[in-house]
Design a protein around this motif. Structure first.
Motif, PDB file in Angstrom:
ATOM      1  N   GLY A  79       0.827  -1.193   0.000  1.00  9.67           N
ATOM      2  CA  GLY A  79       0.000   0.000   0.000  1.00  9.67           C
ATOM      3  C   GLY A  79       0.862   1.244   0.000  1.00  9.67           C
ATOM      4  N   LEU A  80       0.210   2.389   0.197  1.00  9.62           N
ATOM      5  CA  LEU A  80       0.890   3.677   0.262  1.00  9.62           C
ATOM      6  C   LEU A  80       0.438   4.407   1.535  1.00  9.62           C
ATOM      7  N   PRO A  81       0.865   3.932   2.698  1.00  5.05           N
ATOM      8  CA  PRO A  81       0.335   4.475   3.963  1.00  5.05           C
ATOM      9  C   PRO A  81       0.599   5.953   4.165  1.00  5.05           C
ATOM     10  N   THR A  82       1.711   6.462   3.648  1.00  5.22           N
ATOM     11  CA  THR A  82       2.010   7.883   3.853  1.00  5.22           C
ATOM     12  C   THR A  82       0.988   8.784   3.162  1.00  5.22           C
ATOM     13  N   GLN A  83       0.311   8.285   2.127  1.00  2.99           N
ATOM     14  CA  GLN A  83      -0.693   9.096   1.442  1.00  2.99           C
ATOM     15  C   GLN A  83      -1.909   9.372   2.311  1.00  2.99           C
ATOM     16  N   TYR A  84      -2.168   8.500   3.267  1.00  5.66           N
ATOM     17  CA  TYR A  84      -3.358   8.615   4.109  1.00  5.66           C
ATOM     18  C   TYR A  84      -3.012   8.953   5.555  1.00  5.66           C
ATOM     19  N   ALA A  85      -1.738   9.187   5.840  1.00  2.90           N
ATOM     20  CA  ALA A  85      -1.280   9.327   7.222  1.00  2.90           C
ATOM     21  C   ALA A  85      -1.502  10.713   7.801  1.00  2.90           C
ATOM     22  N   GLY A  86      -1.783  11.700   6.971  1.00  2.00           N
ATOM     23  CA  GLY A  86      -2.007  13.045   7.483  1.00  2.00           C
ATOM     24  C   GLY A  86      -0.793  13.625   8.190  1.00  2.00           C
ATOM     25  N   GLY A 189      -2.269  11.455  18.942  1.00  2.00           N
ATOM     26  CA  GLY A 189      -1.499  10.912  17.824  1.00  2.00           C
ATOM     27  C   GLY A 189      -2.285   9.835  17.101  1.00  2.00           C
ATOM     28  N   HIS A 190      -1.798   9.440  15.948  1.00  2.00           N
ATOM     29  CA  HIS A 190      -2.524   8.451  15.162  1.00  2.00           C
ATOM     30  C   HIS A 190      -1.576   7.577  14.362  1.00  2.00           C
ATOM     31  N   PHE A 191      -2.128   6.483  13.844  1.00  2.00           N
ATOM     32  CA  PHE A 191      -1.337   5.591  12.994  1.00  2.00           C
ATOM     33  C   PHE A 191      -2.035   5.424  11.650  1.00  2.00           C
ATOM     34  N   CYS A 192      -1.241   5.006  10.648  1.00  2.00           N
ATOM     35  CA  CYS A 192      -1.774   4.614   9.343  1.00  2.00           C
ATOM     36  C   CYS A 192      -0.913   3.468   8.827  1.00  2.00           C
ATOM     37  N   VAL A 193      -1.501   2.291   8.708  1.00  2.00           N
ATOM     38  CA  VAL A 193      -0.745   1.122   8.252  1.00  2.00           C
ATOM     39  C   VAL A 193      -1.431   0.473   7.060  1.00  2.00           C
ATOM     40  N   SER A 194      -0.624  -0.006   6.147  1.00  2.00           N
ATOM     41  CA  SER A 194      -1.104  -0.858   5.061  1.00  2.00           C
ATOM     42  C   SER A 194      -0.709  -2.286   5.395  1.00  2.00           C
ATOM     43  N   ASP A 195      -1.659  -3.192   5.291  1.00  2.00           N
ATOM     44  CA  ASP A 195      -1.414  -4.572   5.697  1.00  2.00           C
ATOM     45  C   ASP A 195      -2.282  -5.524   4.886  1.00  2.00           C
ATOM     46  N   VAL A 196      -2.028  -6.807   5.056  1.00  2.00           N
ATOM     47  CA  VAL A 196      -2.781  -7.837   4.350  1.00  2.00           C
ATOM     48  C   VAL A 196      -3.705  -8.543   5.322  1.00  2.00           C
ATOM     49  N   VAL A 197      -4.951  -8.744   4.908  1.00  2.00           N
ATOM     50  CA  VAL A 197      -5.933  -9.442   5.728  1.00  2.00           C
ATOM     51  C   VAL A 197      -6.639 -10.492   4.881  1.00  2.00           C
ATOM     52  N   LEU A 198      -7.297 -11.419   5.563  1.00  2.00           N
ATOM     53  CA  LEU A 198      -7.975 -12.521   4.892  1.00  2.00           C
ATOM     54  C   LEU A 198      -9.481 -12.446   5.120  1.00  2.00           C
ATOM     55  N   ILE A 238     -11.312   4.343  14.175  1.00  2.00           N
ATOM     56  CA  ILE A 238     -10.683   3.358  13.285  1.00  2.00           C
ATOM     57  C   ILE A 238     -11.400   3.381  11.940  1.00  2.00           C
ATOM     58  N   GLU A 239     -10.619   3.516  10.881  1.00  2.00           N
ATOM     59  CA  GLU A 239     -11.218   3.658   9.554  1.00  2.00           C
ATOM     60  C   GLU A 239     -10.345   2.983   8.499  1.00  2.00           C
ATOM     61  N   ILE A 240     -10.972   2.192   7.650  1.00  2.00           N
ATOM     62  CA  ILE A 240     -10.270   1.617   6.497  1.00  2.00           C
ATOM     63  C   ILE A 240     -10.324   2.621   5.366  1.00  2.00           C
ATOM     64  N   ILE A 272      -8.079 -12.527  -0.285  1.00  2.00           N
ATOM     65  CA  ILE A 272      -6.912 -11.879   0.309  1.00  2.00           C
ATOM     66  C   ILE A 272      -6.962 -10.409  -0.092  1.00  2.00           C
ATOM     67  N   TYR A 273      -6.794  -9.519   0.889  1.00  2.00           N
ATOM     68  CA  TYR A 273      -6.943  -8.097   0.623  1.00  2.00           C
ATOM     69  C   TYR A 273      -5.816  -7.292   1.267  1.00  2.00           C
ATOM     70  N   SER A 274      -5.418  -6.240   0.595  1.00  2.00           N
ATOM     71  CA  SER A 274      -4.545  -5.232   1.179  1.00  2.00           C
ATOM     72  C   SER A 274      -5.425  -4.089   1.659  1.00  2.00           C
ATOM     73  N   ILE A 275      -5.301  -3.746   2.928  1.00  2.00           N
ATOM     74  CA  ILE A 275      -6.088  -2.627   3.463  1.00  2.00           C
ATOM     75  C   ILE A 275      -5.137  -1.573   4.037  1.00  2.00           C
ATOM     76  N   THR A 276      -5.571  -0.330   3.954  1.00  2.00           N
ATOM     77  CA  THR A 276      -4.880   0.763   4.628  1.00  2.00           C
ATOM     78  C   THR A 276      -5.827   1.300   5.681  1.00  2.00           C
ATOM     79  N   VAL A 277      -5.419   1.207   6.940  1.00  2.00           N
ATOM     80  CA  VAL A 277      -6.308   1.520   8.063  1.00  2.00           C
ATOM     81  C   VAL A 277      -5.666   2.563   8.973  1.00  2.00           C
ATOM     82  N   THR A 278      -6.501   3.425   9.542  1.00  2.00           N
ATOM     83  CA  THR A 278      -6.032   4.452  10.457  1.00  2.00           C
ATOM     84  C   THR A 278      -6.746   4.327  11.805  1.00  2.00           C
ATOM     85  N   GLY A 279      -6.113   4.848  12.821  1.00  2.00           N
ATOM     86  CA  GLY A 279      -6.699   4.869  14.153  1.00  2.00           C
ATOM     87  C   GLY A 279      -6.051   5.971  14.978  1.00  2.00           C
ATOM     88  N   LYS A 280      -6.755   6.437  16.000  1.00  2.00           N
ATOM     89  CA  LYS A 280      -6.288   7.578  16.792  1.00  2.00           C
ATOM     90  C   LYS A 280      -6.228   7.238  18.273  1.00  2.00           C
TER      91      LYS A 280
END
Length: 282
Positions: A79-86, A189-198, A238-240, A272-280
């Motif tokens: 993914g491209l987590p920095t694009q959604y990381a704010g 603070g917050h996080f933004c990660v791209s990861d693989v889920v099933l 938390i948001e995908i 199998i999916y790649s998701i980019t998710v954020t949380g605060k």
């Protein structure tokens, strides 16, 4: 010493320690042989050596992003987590599993001269490679440290933004990782990660296969379980942000799985999916 079970030249893992040891071994090899990834050579046909295709099935094109450095891009993200990381100017940004430094250099373009970027990786070979890349660029506010993201050598409440690209899913104890992310983040603070889920039940032979595990595929967990671990760590909002379907080519399946497992995989209602998710952190 870790013992891996072998069946008909397919290697399976039994414990979390084995899985973690394998990931560290294989990604250290990537640091030493990244030119093979970029040349298109399949770097390994042995059961314990995933091919280039396993690592790069989910890779994204970073080349148009500000701060992109080609020699730091190993093509192993999802993914491209920095694009959604704010990320804002002046932020302190932490990249988990920073590899050769690709996401760190892009984050540095966002946070600017007044911010700071920290990359952490448990592979000493990757840290060495990232530091060399940083020296070439002369950045004084980008640092790379060797460490375990399940037990980070960082103080509480010290980070504005945490990013990660296809790393957390590699490690079996995701609950520990999200708790650590929460600990090091500053309030608000917050996080933004791209990861693989099933989605759906996969054959056990698939999820235990060593080569597929090291390539980020079989190491993933169910999407609902992944989001639940984030909630259990007390994150809010938390948001995908993005979801992408991952399709595994037949050539990868046949290289790393036996016919019976492939048949079970294809006949199952799975995804199998790649998701980019954020949380605060509140």
């Amino acid at each position: 010493m870790f013992v891996f079970a072998r069946t008909a030249d397919i290697i399976y893992m039994k414990t979390n320690e084995e899985k973690k040891a394998l990931v560290k071994e294989q990604y250290s090899k990537l640091a030493l042989n990244s030119n093979l990834l970029k040349s298109g050579c399949c770097c390994g046909t042995k059961p314990m050596e995933p091919s280039k295709k396993v690592f790069t099935i989910m890779s994204e094109d970073y080349s148009q992003l500000k701060g992109y450095e080609a020699d730091a891009d190993l093509g192993v993200g999802c993914g491209l987590p920095t694009q959604y990381a704010g990320i804002k100017e002046g932020d302190t940004v932490l990249d988990l599993g920073s590899g050769a430094g690709n996401d760190c250099f892009i984050a540095r373009a966002e946070t600017g001269d007044n911010g700071k970027v920290i990359g952490i990786d448990f592979s000493p070979q990757m840290i060495e490679k990232a530091r060399k890349n940083n020296i070439k660029r002369g950045y004084t506010n980008v640092v790379f440290i060797e460490g375990d993201i399940e037990d980070m050598p960082l103080p509480d409440n010290s980070i504005d933004v945490v990013v990660s690209n296809c790393v957390l899913n590699l490690l079996p104890e995701k609950d520990k990782i999200f708790k650590e992310i929460y600990r090091v983040l500053k309030p608000k603070g917050h996080f933004c990660v791209s990861d693989v889920v099933l989605n759906g039940i996969f054959p056990k032979e698939f999820t235990d296969n060593a080569s597929m595990y090291a390539g980020c595929i079989a190491s993933a967990i169910q999407k609902e379980d992944y989001l639940r671990e984030i909630e259990k760590a007390n994150f809010k909002n938390i948001e995908i942000k993005r979801t992408k379907t991952v399709l595994i080519p037949d050539e990868v399946l046949t290289e790393h799985l036996d016919k019976s497992t492939i048949s079970k995989y294809k006949s199952g209602n799975v995804g199998i999916y790649s998701i980019t998710v954020t949380g605060k952190k509140e």
